[in-house]
Design an enzyme around this catalytic site. Structure first.
Site, PDB file in Angstrom:
ATOM      1  N   LYS A 177      15.032  59.089 -16.216  1.00 13.87           N
ATOM      2  CA  LYS A 177      14.910  60.111 -15.417  1.00 13.87           C
ATOM      3  C   LYS A 177      15.095  61.494 -15.804  1.00 13.87           C
ATOM      4  CE  LYS A 177      19.228  61.167 -12.868  1.00 13.87           C
ATOM      5  NZ  LYS A 177      19.806  61.655 -13.984  1.00 13.87           N
ATOM      6  N   ASP A 264      19.415  65.115  -9.326  1.00 14.98           N
ATOM      7  CA  ASP A 264      20.146  64.533 -10.651  1.00 14.98           C
ATOM      8  C   ASP A 264      20.802  63.212 -10.118  1.00 14.98           C
ATOM      9  OD1 ASP A 264      21.215  64.865 -13.243  1.00 14.98           O
ATOM     10  OD2 ASP A 264      23.173  65.369 -12.273  1.00 14.98           O
ATOM     11  N   HIS A 269      20.266  57.772  -8.258  1.00  7.83           N
ATOM     12  CA  HIS A 269      21.424  56.788  -8.480  1.00  7.83           C
ATOM     13  C   HIS A 269      21.825  56.142  -7.018  1.00  7.83           C
ATOM     14  CE1 HIS A 269      21.342  57.820 -12.462  1.00  7.83           C
ATOM     15  NE2 HIS A 269      22.062  58.825 -12.416  1.00  7.83           N
ATOM     16  N   ARG A 389      34.442  49.997  -5.296  1.00 11.68           N
ATOM     17  CA  ARG A 389      34.590  51.061  -6.119  1.00 11.68           C
ATOM     18  C   ARG A 389      33.961  50.609  -7.328  1.00 11.68           C
ATOM     19  NH1 ARG A 389      38.583  54.831  -8.213  1.00 11.68           N
ATOM     20  NH2 ARG A 389      39.577  55.027  -5.856  1.00 11.68           N
ATOM     21  N   GLN A 391      33.655  52.882 -10.107  1.00 12.92           N
ATOM     22  CA  GLN A 391      34.231  53.637 -11.271  1.00 12.92           C
ATOM     23  C   GLN A 391      34.789  54.619 -10.769  1.00 12.92           C
ATOM     24  OE1 GLN A 391      30.340  54.722 -13.055  1.00 12.92           O
ATOM     25  NE2 GLN A 391      31.060  56.990 -12.682  1.00 12.92           N
ATOM     26  N   LEU A 418      40.410  42.957  -4.789  1.00  9.37           N
ATOM     27  CA  LEU A 418      39.946  42.436  -5.829  1.00  9.37           C
ATOM     28  C   LEU A 418      39.755  43.502  -7.107  1.00  9.37           C
ATOM     29  CD1 LEU A 418      38.742  40.054  -7.682  1.00  9.37           C
ATOM     30  CD2 LEU A 418      36.653  40.391  -6.330  1.00  9.37           C
TER      31      LEU A 418
HETATM   32  C1  BG6 Z   1      23.348  61.308 -14.840  1.00 10.62           C
HETATM   33  C2  BG6 Z   1      23.538  62.801 -14.423  1.00 10.62           C
HETATM   34  O1  BG6 Z   1      22.368  60.492 -14.595  1.00 10.62           O
HETATM   35  O2  BG6 Z   1      24.554  60.500 -14.450  1.00 10.62           O
HETATM   36  C3  BG6 Z   1      24.833  63.351 -14.708  1.00 10.62           C
HETATM   37  O3  BG6 Z   1      22.426  63.428 -14.974  1.00 10.62           O
HETATM   38  C4  BG6 Z   1      25.841  62.565 -14.242  1.00 10.62           C
HETATM   39  O4  BG6 Z   1      24.920  64.537 -14.033  1.00 10.62           O
HETATM   40  C5  BG6 Z   1      25.825  61.286 -14.737  1.00 10.62           C
HETATM   41  O5  BG6 Z   1      27.040  63.165 -15.024  1.00 10.62           O
HETATM   42  C6  BG6 Z   1      26.761  60.202 -14.201  1.00 10.62           C
HETATM   43  O6  BG6 Z   1      26.735  59.078 -14.859  1.00 10.62           O
HETATM   44  P1  BG6 Z   1      28.196  57.968 -14.972  1.00 10.62           P
HETATM   45  O7  BG6 Z   1      27.779  56.764 -15.496  1.00 10.62           O
HETATM   46  O8  BG6 Z   1      29.130  58.818 -15.758  1.00 10.62           O
HETATM   47  O9  BG6 Z   1      28.537  57.982 -13.554  1.00 10.62           O
END
Ligand code: BG6
Length: 510
Positions: A177, A264, A269, A389, A391, A418
């Site tokens: 992306k 972004d 995501h 969760r 991360q 868990l």
């Molecule tokens: C990326 C974004 O896709 O994902 C970033 O462009 C972001 O802005 C990152 O910081 C976060 O990824 P992760 O795996 O560290 O949560």
């Protein structure tokens, strides 16, 4: 046998080859070339090469058959590239050195044929040296590049660097992306690339789909009886999918300002996660069936209403010299999506993402409705929640009301927990990129975004994005290190989320 059915077996040239003799399944016979385009860039250094290294270290990339090529414009030697990435790999110096010897660097431009012809020559030489039978070689091109050059680079690969014929071999393209900036630009990009490659050759990475707990969603939902009767509008009040980072856009202001937090993080995501939370059970685990179900969810999302959006921009964001003084770009957004189908009608899906907040975490929070007939008078203490969760501190926990231990019949909020660190001690959790590159080698597209999925995702957000780009919706200012604009919490409450006071989940320590 279609190429997708070939297996890549874990092979260790480093320590354990008996595994191979016992467990070998028909493996692809041709050698494998992995070509990282944009090899001197940040993504390649920080994510792609480290992921390849970890696959190598664990025996998934065997030195007898794999060669890695870096390609970029910068004129540097093989050793200079190796020195640039060495520090990002690992601490086992000997393994790192062996891995680095697998990498060769080719320099060339992205828009002329010379460089790509040279690249093809280098790859072919490697294939010949490995006695790879004609047409059986595998070529994986990883585009760690700005999307503006995707069409040209794809044309060059198509023209100069394809695996020559189809005898079990293949050519696959991994792209990152942003896939466009809105529906129209994304469709144009898809059309360009679609003229050059079949959909089965294209692997659009959304690295959140490679995270352990995201991958667990399907198993959780469809391999357990618990969730089956509860996972619907009758029981669930609202769902939050949250991404927070406690740092700003430092060093990436120029890129970020063109895209903003919705493009972004949210449109890709968080929306991908929403699909996995909301989708119906697929016919089987065949990637096409899974992606069919995800597309149906996206197509059922209602147009976003202005009152369901709160945007924010942190104070100081525009001080970055690469960000225009008048920037209207949101660094924070809460967007409430509504899914118009039998399972989810009336259940708000609250997607929330922000930079420069008070903590860094990503989680899915499913909040259940109140228990009818509250004989314990405990409703005010909090609602049941199922939290995944993602991360840090990977975990899933169920927040529930229990009897306070002791002589009194009083209630308290607690949890069934868990936590991975505790339950799976010593089990390493693979990096998302590691897993996704392995999937690409295996030809498994389950965790990659299909073209129609991408289109449906852009259809949801494009009208809102255009209104923001035109300055019709303005972000509210918030303090770096805060929870974001207060209006976002008000929207959350309006959507039906009831915050639990006096309870906090504490990740267990060992
Ligand atoms: C990326 C974004 O896709 O994902 C970033 O462009 C972001 O802005 C990152 O910081 C976060 O990824 P992760 O795996 O560290 O949560």
């Amino acid at each position: 046998m279609g190429s997708g059915q070939w297996m890549v077996e874990k092979r260790s040239g480093l320590e354990n080859d008996s595994f191979l003799k016992e467990h070998e399944t028909p493996s692809e016979s041709g050698c494998l070339s992995i070509i990282v385009l944009g090899a001197s860039g940040d993504l390649a250094k920080k994510k792609t090469f480290p992921a390849l290294y970890h696959l190598y270290r664990q025996g998934f990339l065997h030195p007898d058959e794999v060669h890695i090529f870096g390609y970029a414009r910068t004129r540097i030697s093989d050793d200079e590239l190796r020195d640039r990435i060495r520090g990002y790999l690992g601490k086992e110096a000997e393994v790192v050195s062996k891995f680095l010897q697998l990498i060769k660097y080719v320099s060339g431009s992205y828009d002329t044929e010379d460089g790509f012809q040279l690249l093809d020559k280098e790859i072919s030489q490697h294939e010949v040296s490995k006695n790879s039978a004609e047409g059986s070689s595998r070529r994986l091109f990883y585009l760690a590049l700005p999307p503006s050059v995707y069409p040209t680079v794809c044309r060059m690969i198509r023209k100069c660097c394809m695996n020559k014929s189809d005898h079990g071999g293949w050519t696959r393209i991994v792209i990152e992306k942003p896939f466009g900036k809105d529906l129209e630009s994304a469709e144009n990009l898809s059309a360009h690339i679609g003229e050059l490659f079949e959909e089965a050759q294209l692997f659009r990475i959304d690295h959140y789909l490679g995270k352990e707990l995201v991958q667990n969603l399907l198993v959780l939902r469809f391999a357990n009886r618990f969730f089956l009767p509860l996972w619907n509008r009758d029981n669930i009040s609202n769902v939050q999918i949250v991404f927070r980072e406690n740092f700003g856009t430092e060093g990436r202001g120029g890129y970020f300002d063109e895209y903003g937090i919705i493009r972004d993080i949210i449109q890709n995501h968080l929306l991908q996660i929403l699909c996995l939370v909301a989708m119906e059970k697929p016919v089987s685990l065949k990637p096409e069936y899974i992606r069919d179900e995800k597309v149906k969810v996206l197509q059922s999302v209602l147009p976003i209403r202005d009152e369901d959006v709160v945007l924010g921009q942190y104070e100081g964001y525009r001080d970055d010299p690469t960000v225009p003084d008048q920037s209207n770009t949101p660094t924070f957004a809460t967007v409430v999506l509504r899914i118009h189908n039998e399972r989810w009608e009336g259940v708000p899906f609250i997607l929330k993402a922000g930079k420069a907040l008070n903590s860094s975490k990503a989680e899915i929070r499913v909040q259940f409705k109140d228990v009818p007939g509250d004989i314990f008078k405990c409703q005010k203490q909090g609602r049941n929640e199922f939290v995944i969760r993602l991360q840090p501190s990977e975990a899933m926990y169920m927040k529930l009301t229990v009897k306070q231990p002791g002589l009194e019949m009083s209630t308290v909020q607690s949890e069934l927990d868990l936590s991975y660190m505790q339950r799976y001690q010593g089990v390493p959790i693979p990096e998302a990129y590691e897993r996704l590159i392995l999937d690409t080698i295996r030809g498994d597209q389950q965790h990659f975004v299909r073209r129609d999925e991408l289109k449906a995702a852009w259809e949801i957000f494009t009208p809102l994005l255009h209104r923001i780009d035109n300055g019709e919706i303005k972000p509210k200012e918030y303090q770096p290190g805060s929870r974001g604009p207060v209006e976002a919490d008000e929207l959350l409450a309006k959507a039906g989320y009831v915050q639990t006071h006096g309870y906090i989940w504490i990740p267990p320590t060992l």
